[in-house]
Design a protein around this motif. Structure first.
Motif, mmCIF file in Angstrom:
data_model
loop_
_atom_site.group_PDB
_atom_site.id
_atom_site.type_symbol
_atom_site.label_atom_id
_atom_site.label_comp_id
_atom_site.label_asym_id
_atom_site.label_seq_id
_atom_site.Cartn_x
_atom_site.Cartn_y
_atom_site.Cartn_z
ATOM 1 N N GLN A 108 1.514 -5.664 6.936
ATOM 2 C CA GLN A 108 0.298 -5.073 7.507
ATOM 3 C C GLN A 108 0.237 -5.275 9.028
ATOM 4 N N LYS A 152 4.261 -0.506 5.337
ATOM 5 C CA LYS A 152 3.099 0.180 5.916
ATOM 6 C C LYS A 152 3.392 1.004 7.175
ATOM 7 N N ASP A 204 5.612 -12.214 6.385
ATOM 8 C CA ASP A 204 5.238 -10.945 5.751
ATOM 9 C C ASP A 204 4.422 -10.149 6.773
ATOM 10 N N GLY A 263 5.918 -2.315 -0.018
ATOM 11 C CA GLY A 263 5.800 -3.658 0.525
ATOM 12 C C GLY A 263 6.104 -4.716 -0.521
ATOM 13 N N ALA A 264 5.531 -4.551 -1.715
ATOM 14 C CA ALA A 264 5.738 -5.548 -2.770
ATOM 15 C C ALA A 264 7.227 -5.694 -3.078
HETATM 16 C C1 LIG Z 1 0.034 -4.048 1.618
HETATM 17 C C2 LIG Z 1 0.724 -5.344 1.671
HETATM 18 C C3 LIG Z 1 1.743 -5.677 0.748
HETATM 19 C C4 LIG Z 1 2.120 -4.772 -0.390
HETATM 20 O O1 LIG Z 1 2.610 -3.547 0.049
HETATM 21 P P1 LIG Z 1 2.671 -2.314 -0.997
HETATM 22 O O2 LIG Z 1 3.396 -1.251 -0.232
HETATM 23 O O3 LIG Z 1 1.267 -1.965 -1.328
HETATM 24 O O4 LIG Z 1 3.433 -2.799 -2.177
HETATM 25 C C5 LIG Z 1 2.379 -6.887 0.914
HETATM 26 N N1 LIG Z 1 2.063 -7.733 1.910
HETATM 27 C C6 LIG Z 1 1.097 -7.444 2.808
HETATM 28 C C7 LIG Z 1 0.808 -8.401 3.900
HETATM 29 C C8 LIG Z 1 0.389 -6.254 2.707
HETATM 30 O O5 LIG Z 1 -0.598 -5.983 3.574
#
Ligand SMILES: *Cc1c(COP(=O)(O)O)cnc(C)c1O
Length: 444
Positions: free
Chosen positions: A262, A288, A259, A126-127
């Motif tokens: 999640q 996710k 974003d 995600g990052a």
């Molecule tokens: C978990 C999350 C991230 C980061 O994702 P990773 O896979 O842990 O790097 C970024 N934005 C949101 C909204 C998240 O819930």
């Protein structure tokens, strides 16, 4: 059919002796900075159940943090990923491409909001998706500033730590952080000083005023927001806030980034949470829930924005790994065939009805919120002052864990108990998990 009986079972103390043995090994081999919510070691997981190495079966209200939406061993994910694994594990899409990557990008174009021409780029986490959304927005606008919000969470890399609001545990001691990141208020109805009713427009006006006075809209490349804030406490921005911010972005040539890492992929009862108020983001980040547990993430958006970065400017060795792409196609197939949006809405109905009844008995519940299978209760010491009660959240989580129900906490004040069951969980398990939560509430 689930391979693991879909029944809660407690056969040892939790964690049990085998988990404790593994935890001792872990403590001497694994870096202390990597924590675990509950050190029971997993043997198998499927449907709504996680089975540990001691034979306990936990009801899963966490989905590995909103990842195993389709379950942790969904048939279509296992079938497609296994077939891909046997064919080839990797070529690097930037060396010799493969069809699965293209198919995932086609599916993202179809499923994300808006009927404009869209393109995607795939990554691992995600990052990484959020970082790339910023790169793309900066390349497109030729501007630098990035606007984020109070209570926002976007990851743990250097740039995404800067974008994240909360110091502990995400940022403390890890600076200096990336520059040109600005934080503005979000419409947190439960804690808005003038109450929830006008929170949406008031918070939007404050955000716009700060951007205008402190940064200057012409300097802003991107505004990044979670349509339902995750780690910050499952905050649904009050109605009117997201449309007002999206309109401001459009009027000022700013790339509006949702974003949905999640909140996306059926979690809130829609493919993407921003659909709730008809928002069409310029870019959307996903991860996710996208691939049934395999590491995959994406940036999807308007073709002209996505194409702004020069050839070779985006990518990464593993981005869009073929096994992860196969997993994503299996997860999307499952979401469609089992109507997981409908399942999420049903989970919301059951949870909110049960939690509302609990709130009548237990004053510690200050607020019940969220959508679909992304539901939370915010705990307070006093309903009038709304003083956060992080101690109660921790105690409740521990009480549930001892009874084989896995729940997670979150929130800027650490006082939110959040529920993220796999969307394929059976309704009997869902209710049994809620029974355990109710008993824990009575005891705490
Ligand atoms: C978990 C999350 C991230 C980061 O994702 P990773 O896979 O842990 O790097 C970024 N934005 C949101 C909204 C998240 O819930």
């Amino acid at each position: 059919m689930s391979a693991i009986p879909q029944e809660r079972r407690v056969v040892t103390a939790i964690p049990g002796p085998k988990s404790q043995e593994l935890q001792a090994r872990r403590l001497s081999a694994v870096a202390g900075g990597v924590g675990s919510v509950l050190p029971v070691f997993t043997a198998r997981a499927d449907g709504g159940i996680i089975e540990d190495v001691d034979g306990n079966r936990l009801i899963d209200f966490g989905s590995g943090i909103a990842v195993t939406t389709v379950g942790a061993s969904a048939e279509a994910v296992v079938r497609r990923a296994s077939a891909q694994l046997a064919d080839f594990t990797h070529t690097c899409f930037m060396v010799t491409p493969y069809e699965g990557y293209v198919e995932v990008c086609e599916a993202l174009a179809e499923l994300t909001p808006g009927d404009h021409a869209k393109k995607s780029a795939l990554f691992n986490s995600g990052a990484e998706a959020v970082e790339n959304a910023v790169k793309i927005a900066r390349a497109y606008t030729k501007r630098q500033a990035v606007v984020v919000f109070d209570h926002g969470y976007h990851g743990r890399t250097n740039l995404t730590m800067a974008l994240t609001a909360k110091n502990m545990p995400y940022k403390n001691g890890f600076g200096p952080f990336a520059p040109e990141v600005y934080r503005v208020p979000v419409a947190y109805g439960y804690r808005w000083p003038t109450g929830p009713d006008n929170c949406g427009p008031e918070a939007a006006a404050q955000a716009v005023d700060q951007i205008t006075k402190q940064i200057g809209p012409d300097n802003v490349a991107a505004i990044i927001i979670e349509p339902v804030l995750g780690e910050g406490g499952f905050i649904e921005p009050a109605k009117g806030f997201l449309p007002a911010v999206a309109r401001f972005a459009r009027d000022n040539g700013i790339v509006f980034v949702a974003d949905e890492i999640q909140s996306g992929f059926c979690r809130t009862g829609q493919w993407f949470a921003c659909e709730d108020e008809g928002i069409v983001p310029d870019l959307i980040t996903t991860a996710k829930g996208i691939a049934g547990g395999l590491p995959l993430s994406a940036v999807t958006g308007r073709a002209e924005i996505m194409d702004a970065a020069h050839a070779g400017g985006l990518g990464g060795t593993y981005g869009g790994n073929p096994v992860a792409c196969a997993g994503a196609l299996g997860a999307i197939e499952t979401m469609r065939e089992q109507d997981l949006n409908g399942k999420a809405r049903r989970i919301e109905e059951v949870m909110k009805r049960r939690l509302s009844a609990m709130a009548e008995k237990f004053d510690v519940i200050g607020d019940i919120r969220g959508r679909g299978a992304m539901i939370a209760i915010e705990l307070v010491k006093d309903r009038a002052t709304k003083e956060p009660d992080a101690g109660a959240a921790g105690a409740l989580a521990r009480a549930c864990h001892a009874e084989s129900v896995l729940v997670l906490t979150c929130g800027t004040y650490g006082n939110v108990l959040r529920f993220l069951p796999p969307l394929v969980i059976g309704e009997d398990l869902l209710n049994e998990g809620l029974d355990v939560i109710e008993t824990a509430l009575a005891a705490v």
